[in-house]
Design a protein around this motif. Structure first.
Motif, short mmCIF file in Angstrom:
data_model
loop_
_atom_site.label_atom_id
_atom_site.label_comp_id
_atom_site.label_asym_id
_atom_site.label_seq_id
_atom_site.Cartn_x
_atom_site.Cartn_y
_atom_site.Cartn_z
N CYS A 150 0.57 2.00 -0.36
CA CYS A 150 -0.22 3.06 -0.36
C CYS A 150 -0.75 3.56 -1.09
O CYS A 150 -0.46 4.46 -2.70
CB CYS A 150 0.89 4.73 0.24
N ARG B 273 12.20 8.35 -1.56
CA ARG B 273 10.81 8.43 -1.36
C ARG B 273 9.90 7.24 -0.46
O ARG B 273 9.82 6.07 -2.04
CB ARG B 273 10.13 9.79 -1.48
N LYS B 274 9.35 7.23 0.24
CA LYS B 274 8.74 6.00 0.76
C LYS B 274 7.03 6.30 0.98
O LYS B 274 6.41 5.93 1.51
CB LYS B 274 8.94 5.35 1.49
N ASN B 275 6.64 8.41 0.71
CA ASN B 275 5.85 8.69 1.08
C ASN B 275 5.11 9.58 0.58
O ASN B 275 6.22 9.86 -0.78
CB ASN B 275 6.72 10.29 2.41
N LYS C 157 3.50 5.99 7.26
CA LYS C 157 4.43 5.39 5.66
C LYS C 157 3.27 6.01 5.62
O LYS C 157 3.57 6.42 3.30
CB LYS C 157 4.44 3.71 5.10
N CYS C 158 2.23 6.43 5.12
CA CYS C 158 0.93 6.66 3.99
C CYS C 158 0.82 8.99 4.19
O CYS C 158 0.12 9.22 3.69
CB CYS C 158 0.14 6.92 3.56
N GLU C 159 1.64 8.42 4.92
CA GLU C 159 1.58 10.69 5.84
C GLU C 159 2.49 11.25 4.12
O GLU C 159 3.24 11.20 3.48
CB GLU C 159 2.24 10.30 7.22
N ASP D 196 16.02 9.34 1.93
CA ASP D 196 13.98 9.45 2.07
C ASP D 196 14.53 10.64 2.52
O ASP D 196 14.50 10.61 3.63
CB ASP D 196 13.97 8.30 2.74
N ALA E 285 11.11 10.98 3.97
CA ALA E 285 10.76 10.76 5.59
C ALA E 285 11.56 11.43 6.81
O ALA E 285 11.44 11.55 7.60
CB ALA E 285 10.10 10.18 5.16
#
Length: 711
Positions: free
Chosen positions: A374, A119-121, A89-91, A205, A207
């Motif tokens: 994050c 986005r989630k990252n 998730k936090c990459e 997303d 990701a």
């Protein structure tokens, strides 16, 4: 006994069943893939065409192993393989974009909005830009304050020599070739990057796209979607000779690059050698970097990992993109790769256009949200603002007045193409601010002022697009390339007039600026007169002067604008013109001494007095406006006080004038007149301003406090 027509019906049914069986074996794998793709994330759809070739020999596994082949129809494909899980998730996900110029900068902002929405990252944008785009985007991202978003810039001019030897017929010019040099231009410790054209829009997303790196074999270094037209098949017209490609070739609007492997394989030498060889028989590239990427892949097919076509649905002329998906909602990335852009024809064109327009007009302030789970440290300036905001009390009657100056507004400088002339030693830029309800003033202003202008507009994202269409529809405005428009995006309940003025002032490029308001029309001759006055008065150096342009007003919406001082005096005597605010606020301009101006033949000096707020010409490096004054009241007065405190002399010009045109009162003026609290808060701000003056200028500031207390 069967009815007479039954055998024919049975025969037709059998024939239909046979067709269905053929369709199942030919297209079955593809349709099953699409059904899985529609099932949501965690699916991996097929390439553009059927998974099993017409010759019956499946090649999907070979493609995944790096042994890419093209079938009889020129299709490049990857098998339908369930993807691995999304990145942590936090990459941090790295994205590279090449951008040059004013218009392309606007495209980048829309693209980034679509990425940020889904986005989630955390993201790190690597922007290869020219000087124009860097100035625009650096200012925008600095003021956008998006959490978990890093932006790095790379100078495109430094990369031009590496590609300038390649003849290119594509409208993107040299910038369309710069993706070839990214492995050497980006930081050497950067291993993977997603490369995007500026004309793509995300519908998912990013990701999920990043997760496709996991499908690369050890040999594969480039991930691409198959080209969705017959361009590289060479059959679009007679004597059409495209660059070599594997089957239909690949489109480079969305690229996954394994930078570490590309550097190890000698990518630079590989693509340069290929381009040199092909240019012996081909006059130029037609599709810029895409032609060279495809020529390299033709000779080294094991380098490429075909990506699912929904990650680059290409809306070009003669596109076959509709074969790629069952429903428009399945699409992940839309690529407007036709020169026609939004005008391109497609069965689902309306859906695609609406998605694009959603992000085009989307309020970018809403994308400042934190990423859940994050944590990311805010920029130092944002942290300071947060502490200042935390000290405010919502119980304070003046809370809005104290909150607004602490608001960081997104700023898009030179929103439209701007081609400034080389500034001359005594040149002057007209500086003003406006909102949507004053757009009608622009054409008249352009007719009255032939010189450069720096105008800041306070708009929402949607209003900014309306403004763009307004300018494009006006022959007068679209012809003026020396007018710089800067958008300050709306946020907060009060009009941050001095913050907006400061944006326009900071972007002026000439040595001097005329600080005006949008509802004033300058004399037709004022621009030339100001430049000659500056020269004659020998301003500059140690002499600090503010040249006063006397202000007048008319109550008539239609009147004949005076072409000279003599005509203005005649209108003044006839009662068609008045000294500005003579009936409502005479203190504001009384020190100009209109009676003396009538007879003056030379500039004369006047003394500052309380509430004086003339329109002046000053050096570009003059003091900025005080941002604490928002809405209506004292916003110009405070600036004139600051000029006087810094020992500017006020010189009234005898042949200069500007005329205020009538308009409906602003919302803030109405609030000032109707609200006692509004007026009390303004008085509080005045008191605090004088206290700050005393701290800064000491005993010299006492005269301002004394003048304020006089009736």
């Amino acid at each position: 006994m069967l009815p007479r027509g039954r055998p024919r019906a049975l025969g037709a049914a059998a024939f239909l069943l046979l067709l269905l069986l053929i369709g199942f074996f030919v297209f079955g794998g593809h349709l099953e893939c699409e059904r899985r793709e529609r099932g949501g994330s965690g699916s991996f759809p097929c390439a553009l065409t059927p998974r099993i070739p017409l010759d019956g020999r499946p090649r999907g596994a070979a493609a995944l192993d790096g042994d890419l082949q093209a079938d009889g129809e020129g299709h490049n494909r990857s098998d339908c393989v369930p993807p691995r899980s999304l990145p942590p998730k936090c990459e941090l996900l790295n994205v590279a974009i090449v951008c040059a110029g004013h218009n392309t900068s606007r495209d980048v902002i829309t693209l980034v909005k679509s990425m940020l929405f889904y986005r989630k990252n955390p993201l790190h944008l690597h922007l290869v830009t020219d000087a124009v785009a860097r100035n625009i985007l650096e200012t925008l991202f600095h003021t956008w304050l998006v959490p978990a978003l890093r932006v790095s810039f790379y100078d495109a001019d430094e990369l031009k020599p590496q590609v300038s030897w390649i003849p290119n017929k594509h409208y993107s010019g040299l910038y369309g070739l710069m993706k070839l040099v990214l492995p050497g231009a980006l930081p050497p410790d950067l291993a993977r990057v997603i490369v995007l054209d500026t004309d793509v829009t995300f519908a998912s997303d990013i990701a999920e796209l990043w997760a496709l790196f996991a499908h690369f074999s050890d040999e594969q270094v480039i991930g691409l979607v198959e080209n969705q037209s017959d361009w590289y098949l060479g059959n679009l017209w007679r004597n059409h000779k495209p660059w070599p490609a594997l089957g239909r070739g690949f489109n480079t609007g969305v690229i996954l690059l394994r930078l570490d492997r590309l550097r190890q394989t000698g990518w630079e030498q590989m693509w340069k050698l290929t381009a040199t060889q092909e240019l012996l028989t081909l006059p130029a590239t037609s599709l810029a970097d895409q032609d060279i990427f495809n020529a390299v892949i033709k000779g080294h097919p094991g380098l490429v990992q075909p990506l699912p076509c929904i990650w680059n649905v290409q809306l070009s002329d003669h596109t076959l993109a509709e074969r790629c998906y069952l429903e428009a909602a399945d699409i992940k990335v839309i690529h407007w790769n036709s020169p026609k852009k939004l005008r391109v024809k497609n069965k689902h064109g309306e859906f695609f256009r609406n998605l694009y327009l959603t992000f085009l007009e989307y309020d970018g302030n809403l994308l400042r949200r934190e990423l859940l789970g994050c944590p990311s440290p805010p920029p130092p300036e944002a942290e300071q603002l947060q502490r200042a905001l935390a000290q405010l009390s919502e119980e304070d009657a003046c809370f809005e007045f104290r909150q607004q100056p602490l608001t960081v507004h997104r700023v898009h400088v030179t929103f439209l193409p701007h081609e400034p002339l080389t500034p001359r030693p005594h040149d002057v830029t007209l500086v003003a601010q406006l909102s949507m309800d004053r757009l009608q003033m622009l054409e008249a202003l352009c007719r009255h002022w032939p010189g450069p202008m720096s105008l800041a507009l306070y708009l929402t994202d949607a209003e900014a697009q309306q403004f763009l269409r307004f300018v494009e529809a006006s022959a007068v405005l679209s012809a003026r390339k020396d007018v710089a428009y800067h958008v300050v995006y709306r946020e907060g309940p009060l009009y941050p007039i001095n913050q907006i003025r400061n944006v326009a002032l900071a972007q002026a490029l000439t040595p001097y600026v005329f600080l005006s308001d949008i509802d004033f029309l300058p004399a037709y001759s004022l621009y030339d007169y100001l430049r000659s006055s500056i020269q004659q008065l020998e301003l500059g150096g140690r002499r600090k002067a503010a040249l006063v342009v006397p202000a007048f007003e008319t109550l008539h919406y239609h009147f004949s604008f005076p072409s000279s001082k003599a005509e203005l005096l005649a209108l003044l005597d006839a009662g068609s013109l008045y000294p500005f605010r003579y009936h409502e606020w005479p203190r504001g301009h009384a020190p100009t001494d209109y009676a003396r101006w009538r007879e003056a033949q030379a500039p004369y000096r006047v003394q500052w007095a309380a509430d004086y707020e003339p329109y002046v010409v000053v050096p570009r490096d003059c003091p900025r406006y005080d941002p604490r004054f928002v809405g209506f009241g004292w916003n110009k007065v405070a600036h004139i006080v600051e000029l006087d405190a810094q020992e500017y002399e006020f010189l009234v010009l005898p042949e200069a004038f500007a005329v205020h045109l009538p308009h409906t009162p602003s919302f803030d003026l109405s609030r000032f007149r109707a609200s006692t609290t509004y007026r009390d808060c303004l008085q509080t701000l005045k008191d605090e301003f004088h206290q700050d003056l005393s701290r800064h200028y000491g005993a010299a500031a006492l005269k301002y406090l004394t003048a304020l207390r006089q009736p």
